[in-house]
Design an enzyme around this catalytic site. Structure first.
Site, PDB file in Angstrom:
ATOM      1  N   HIS A   1       0.781  -1.103  -0.058  1.00 32.58           N
ATOM      2  CA  HIS A   1       0.079  -0.025  -0.054  1.00 32.58           C
ATOM      3  C   HIS A   1       0.851   1.325   0.021  1.00 32.58           C
ATOM      4  CE1 HIS A   1      -2.887   2.994   1.541  1.00 32.58           C
ATOM      5  NE2 HIS A   1      -3.769   1.841   1.621  1.00 32.58           N
TER       6      HIS A   1
ATOM      7  N   ASP B   1       3.208  -4.346   8.047  1.00 31.40           N
ATOM      8  CA  ASP B   1       2.002  -3.516   7.902  1.00 31.40           C
ATOM      9  C   ASP B   1       0.809  -4.292   7.977  1.00 31.40           C
ATOM     10  OD1 ASP B   1      -0.275  -2.254   7.142  1.00 31.40           O
ATOM     11  OD2 ASP B   1       0.464  -1.744   4.951  1.00 31.40           O
TER      12      ASP B   1
ATOM     13  N   GLN C   1      -4.349  -4.706   7.161  1.00 35.88           N
ATOM     14  CA  GLN C   1      -5.353  -5.801   6.674  1.00 35.88           C
ATOM     15  C   GLN C   1      -5.338  -6.970   7.599  1.00 35.88           C
ATOM     16  OE1 GLN C   1      -7.764  -4.868   4.643  1.00 35.88           O
ATOM     17  NE2 GLN C   1      -6.988  -2.968   4.021  1.00 35.88           N
TER      18      GLN C   1
ATOM     19  N   LYS D   1     -10.354   0.149  10.505  1.00 35.56           N
ATOM     20  CA  LYS D   1     -10.533  -1.232   9.799  1.00 35.56           C
ATOM     21  C   LYS D   1     -10.916  -2.499  10.891  1.00 35.56           C
ATOM     22  CE  LYS D   1      -7.406   0.114   6.408  1.00 35.56           C
ATOM     23  NZ  LYS D   1      -8.047   0.758   5.344  1.00 35.56           N
TER      24      LYS D   1
ATOM     25  N   CYS E   1      -4.671   2.473  -3.459  1.00 33.62           N
ATOM     26  CA  CYS E   1      -3.422   3.009  -2.872  1.00 33.62           C
ATOM     27  C   CYS E   1      -2.314   1.999  -3.129  1.00 33.62           C
ATOM     28  CB  CYS E   1      -3.631   3.594  -1.708  1.00 33.62           C
ATOM     29  SG  CYS E   1      -4.850   4.637  -1.148  1.00 33.62           S
TER      30      CYS E   1
END
Lengths: 414, 145
Positions: free
Chosen positions: A122, A199, A202, A225, A365
């Site tokens: 991302h 990261d 998600q 999220k 993104c």
């Protein structure tokens, strides 16, 4: 037993209609909806104990400080961090990565050093490193992505060298859904003496994540999220790393002593939380964590896996659908990208919206990944704990309606 | 909602999308300009060949959604034969159309009139506007040379 009906009853927004049709919300990789408990926590905080934290000596300040710091404990437990001292609250995943890139990168990177990223990142795990590379003279290298949408792990041996100081890779691709084998990558990174940043924007909302098992040094993710409010991000970093780093932002709260020309820093993690933080939203984020904990991350993951399998199967039955990302359910999460033959994702998204179905259409993104896939954009449907197979049926019906809608100009050649 | 969709994607728009006119390049063109909507990935390149203050020929290339590509095709059709001043008047009229203002009856929008339905979809206005924003930018740069 995972009771989706009961879960849905906790989310007021799922009752609403969009263009006179019941909302089907499949844009969870962008942001998730909020349960009543999270919304109530915000109202409760502002109605009952709104105060600035860490400094007031009155009852409200005490209550607010306790509640805020309690969420730090809950956050640490949620990702199995050894100590809440390694949890820093930020605004979002992007700020978490920027914080680490600046506070660690500026004093630890020099010309000739290398940061290893991947082609599926991302922009939030790409652009901060471009900036820090420019500032320090370090260079960037990238793990390639295969045609099936996996990382080409065979390239790690070649890419990891003693010059590699940091490996920063997504746990789960927001475009392809691919789950990357972080523990293996972390092991390889540590072998050459590099740090491992993950990261988790998600993955943390959808999988049981254990920073000790992953053996990552840094993990970044966002509250919004995972059922929580917007405006709260988390940076986990090993305590000794945080200890060794200079502050990111200067100001109130992050100091120990201030003189006119110099200051000393507060202890970690407060050293990295300059200014009044997002108290209300952090407290409400605690409710989101509690909600996910009650539902059970393994149960949530199992439910999503079933939905994802159904979604992939139903999509592959539709003529003219191109699917991106791995098909193997054990290697992927519930963000599913696809395109319809001859149609731009934005046109698809507009017609799906008219049918009450909310998906994302765009480059997500992740422009370098889009270039790799040789598409300008994709449509992305992404599921969460409150979605149902009936909603996926609604998506499929809406996709067929979209195809029929654009085929109606009979004399046109496509 | 279905009526609104039909208004957004009028048949003439879908026809221009599926069978665009004026596609290609003009190597001799005096105005060569491109632009993109970074958020959605619509891309357009316009080539305008000028002859004594008139736009003699227009060609465009691009990729993107039906609205952006149809708008480019319709705009190219409408631009040919116009003076650069007339072209600017047309662009101003299209901007007014997107803002929901009364169209100037003296300006013939041709097929572009079909874009009126885009107004009801605010996120899609930029798709339609890309074509005239690109052309306007190219004409201004050319006038400034």
């Amino acid at each position: 037993m995972f009771d989706v009906k009961r879960i849905r009853a906790d989310f007021p927004i799922l009752n609403r209609k969009v263009h006179d049709k019941p909302l089907v919300y499949l844009d969870n990789a962008a942001t998730t909806q909020k349960p009543r408990q999270v919304i109530d926590a915000l109202v409760n905080y502002y109605s009952r104990y709104n105060a600035n934290i860490h400094r007031g000596i009155h009852a409200l300040a005490e209550e607010a400080t306790m509640a805020y710091e309690h969420v730090r404990e809950e956050t640490a437990q949620f990702i199995h961090a050894p100590s809440s001292r390694s949890i820093v609250f930020t605004r979002n995943t992007t700020e978490s990565i920027n914080l680490f890139a600046n506070a660690w990168g500026r004093s630890n990177l020099k010309p000739g050093d290398q940061i290893l990223l991947s082609e599926m990142e991302h922009h939030s795990n790409l652009v901060p490193w471009q900036l820090i590379a420019k500032a320090t003279g370090a260079t960037l290298a990238f793990v390639p992505v295969t045609d099936e949408g996996r990382l080409e792990l065979g390239a790690l041996d070649r890419l990891l060298t003693p010059r590699t100081k940091l490996v920063a890779i997504t746990h789960m691709s927001n475009v392809l859904g691919t789950i990357n084998p972080i523990a293996d990558i972390a092991q390889a990174a540590h072998r050459v003496g590099a740090l491992m940043l993950v990261d988790g924007a998600q993955s943390v909302p959808h999988l049981p994540v254990d920073v000790q098992r992953l053996d990552c040094d840094v993990l970044a993710f966002s509250s919004h999220k995972m059922l929580g409010p917007t405006g709260v991000g988390v940076l986990y970093a090993r305590e000794e790393l945080l200890e060794s780093m200079d502050p990111f932002l200067g100001g109130g709260e992050m100091i120990s002593d201030v003189q006119l020309t110099a200051s000393t820093w507060n202890e970690i993690p407060w050293k990295f939380e300059a200014g009044t933080p997002n108290i209300a939203d952090v407290i409400a984020f605690g409710e989101a964590l509690a909600y996910l904990h009650r539902a059970g991350m393994s149960a949530i993951n199992a439910h999503e896996r079933e939905l994802t399998g159904y979604l992939l199967k139903r999509l592959s039955e539709v003529d003219g659908v191109t699917l991106y990302g791995p098909r193997q359910l054990s290697e992927r999460g519930g963000a599913v990208s696809f395109n319809l033959n001859g149609l731009h994702p934005h046109d698809v998204g507009t017609v799906l919206d008219a049918e009450g179905v909310a998906v994302r259409a765009g480059h997500h993104c992740a422009k370098p990944l889009m270039r790799h896939l040789e598409v300008a954009a994709t449509v992305r449907a992404s599921v969460y704990l409150y979605n149902t197979t009936e909603e996926i049926d609604r998506l499929i019906e809406a996709i067929r309606a979209t195809q029929a809608f654009f085929a109606r100009s009979a004399h046109a050649k496509v | 909602m279905v009526e609104q969709l039909d208004e957004l994607y009028r048949e003439v728009i879908l026809d221009h999308f599926k069978n665009p006119t004026h596609t290609g390049e003009l190597p001799e063109a005096q105005v060569k300009v491109d632009g993109a909507n970074p958020l959605c990935g619509d891309e357009l390149t316009f080539h305008l060949k000028l002859d004594a203050g008139r736009i003699a020929q227009v060609r465009f290339k691009g990729k993107g959604c039906a609205i952006s590509q149809a708008a480019a095709s319709m705009l190219a059709t409408q631009l040919e034969g116009k003076t650069t001043a007339e072209a600017q008047h047309l662009i101003d009229a299209l901007k007014r159309l997107m803002q929901g203002q009364e169209p100037n009856p003296s300006i013939d929008l041709g097929d572009l009139e079909a874009l009126a339905g885009v107004r009801k979809f605010p996120v899609r206005v930029k798709c339609a506007a890309l074509s005239w924003n690109v052309v306007e930018q190219g004409l201004k740069a050319n006038a400034g040379d």
